[in-house]
Design an enzyme around this catalytic site. Structure first.
Site, mmCIF file in Angstrom:
data_model
loop_
_atom_site.group_PDB
_atom_site.id
_atom_site.type_symbol
_atom_site.label_atom_id
_atom_site.label_comp_id
_atom_site.label_asym_id
_atom_site.label_seq_id
_atom_site.Cartn_x
_atom_site.Cartn_y
_atom_site.Cartn_z
ATOM 1 N N CYS A 73 0.861 -1.178 0.000
ATOM 2 C CA CYS A 73 0.000 0.000 0.000
ATOM 3 C C CYS A 73 0.903 1.235 0.000
ATOM 4 C CB CYS A 73 -0.851 -0.025 1.271
ATOM 5 S SG CYS A 73 -1.890 1.425 1.495
ATOM 6 N N CYS A 183 -1.198 3.802 -6.513
ATOM 7 C CA CYS A 183 -1.998 3.166 -5.460
ATOM 8 C C CYS A 183 -2.218 1.737 -5.923
ATOM 9 C CB CYS A 183 -3.334 3.901 -5.315
ATOM 10 S SG CYS A 183 -4.592 3.014 -4.369
#
Ligand code: DGL
Length: 268
Positions: A73, A183
């Site tokens: 992440c 992302c």
């Protein structure tokens, strides 16, 4: 010890795009995955909240016997990887938007970054630009709302396309020919995005590079597993059933998912 699993986590299903790359690069490694879907999206949370969640998840994965951690992440890496490395004594791989390869790839000298608000506002991202952007102009674009659709396995609907159009328009108008998917959720909408863009626009993400980095760390530390890998174990802090439902699409296989035994959605 070498046959111990690698722990991977994300705010939700996005890290599965990284997990797939890890499986491909390291087929003998056993994997564990935590989706913090009870707290998704991280993109709009404070760094303190993300650090708190990341610490708890890292502790849990260590208790399950992880020999290494991958923070799959960008937002959690920006907020928490330095903190995790201070607290926990095991190899920890983080990830960040692919500014360096994008700066090398662009021909127009203008690069776009799609990422969360948290990533784009972080000091880590500012430092990344300082180090690698050079003379390349970097245009950033947060994408609020997109992660929520991807969490539900909605990857190519009219409303997802409309959001993608809205987010890419400013980048294209500015002259970007290279767009960074900053992302881990976004690689799942890559086909939809690519179909909206002119053929000359390059999309870059970091999943494969992170898997290679993990591999080289494990080789250096003599921690590679001889295999065979055990089936991946999954936990979710949200609805385990919801994660099970999207696994065939996002992970490519069925998998059994347990409820993460701490920190349900009400904590934050
Ligand atoms: N997948 C995460 C990332 O790479 C964050 C998505 C979110 O929870 O906002 O940044």
């Amino acid at each position: 010890m070498n046959s111990a699993p690698i722990g991977v986590f994300d705010s939700g299903v996005g890290g599965l795009s990284v997990l797939r790359e890890i499986r491909q690069a390291l087929p003998n490694e056993s994997l564990m995955y935590v989706a913090d879907s009870g707290h998704v999206p991280y993109g709009e949370k404070s760094p303190e909240q993300i650090r708190e969640r990341s610490r708890s998840i890292a502790r849990f994965l260590l208790q399950q016997g992880a020999k290494a951690l991958v923070v799959a992440c960008n937002t959690a890496t920006a907020a928490a990887v330095a903190d995790l490395r201070e607290i926990y004594d095991l190899p920890i791989i983080g990830m960040e938007p692919a500014v360096k390869p994008a700066a090398q790839a662009t021909r127009t000298g203008i690069v776009g970054v799609l990422a969360t608000t948290g990533t784009l506002q972080s000091a880590r991202f500012a430092a990344l630009l300082d180090r690698f952007a050079g003379s390349v102009k970097v245009i950033t674009q947060p994408c609020p709302g997109l992660v929520e659709y991807i969490e539900q396995g909605e990857l190519d609907s009219p409303r997802v396309r409309a959001l993608l159009q809205t987010f890419t328009q400013p980048l294209l108008s500015a002259g970007c020919d290279t767009i960074i998917l900053g992302c881990t959720h976004y690689p799942f909408v890559r086909p939809a995005l690519q179909s909206l863009l002119a053929p000359g626009i390059t999309l870059i993400d970091t999943g494969a590079a992170v898997a290679r980095q993990l591999q080289s760390r494990l080789v250096t530390l003599d921690m590679i597993s001889a295999g065979p890998a055990r089936p991946c174990q999954f936990w979710s802090s949200g609805d385990p059933q919801a994660l099970s439902c999207v696994l065939p699409t996002l992970w490519g296989e069925l998998g059994s998912v347990e409820l993460l035994p701490f920190g349900g959605a009400k904590v934050l």
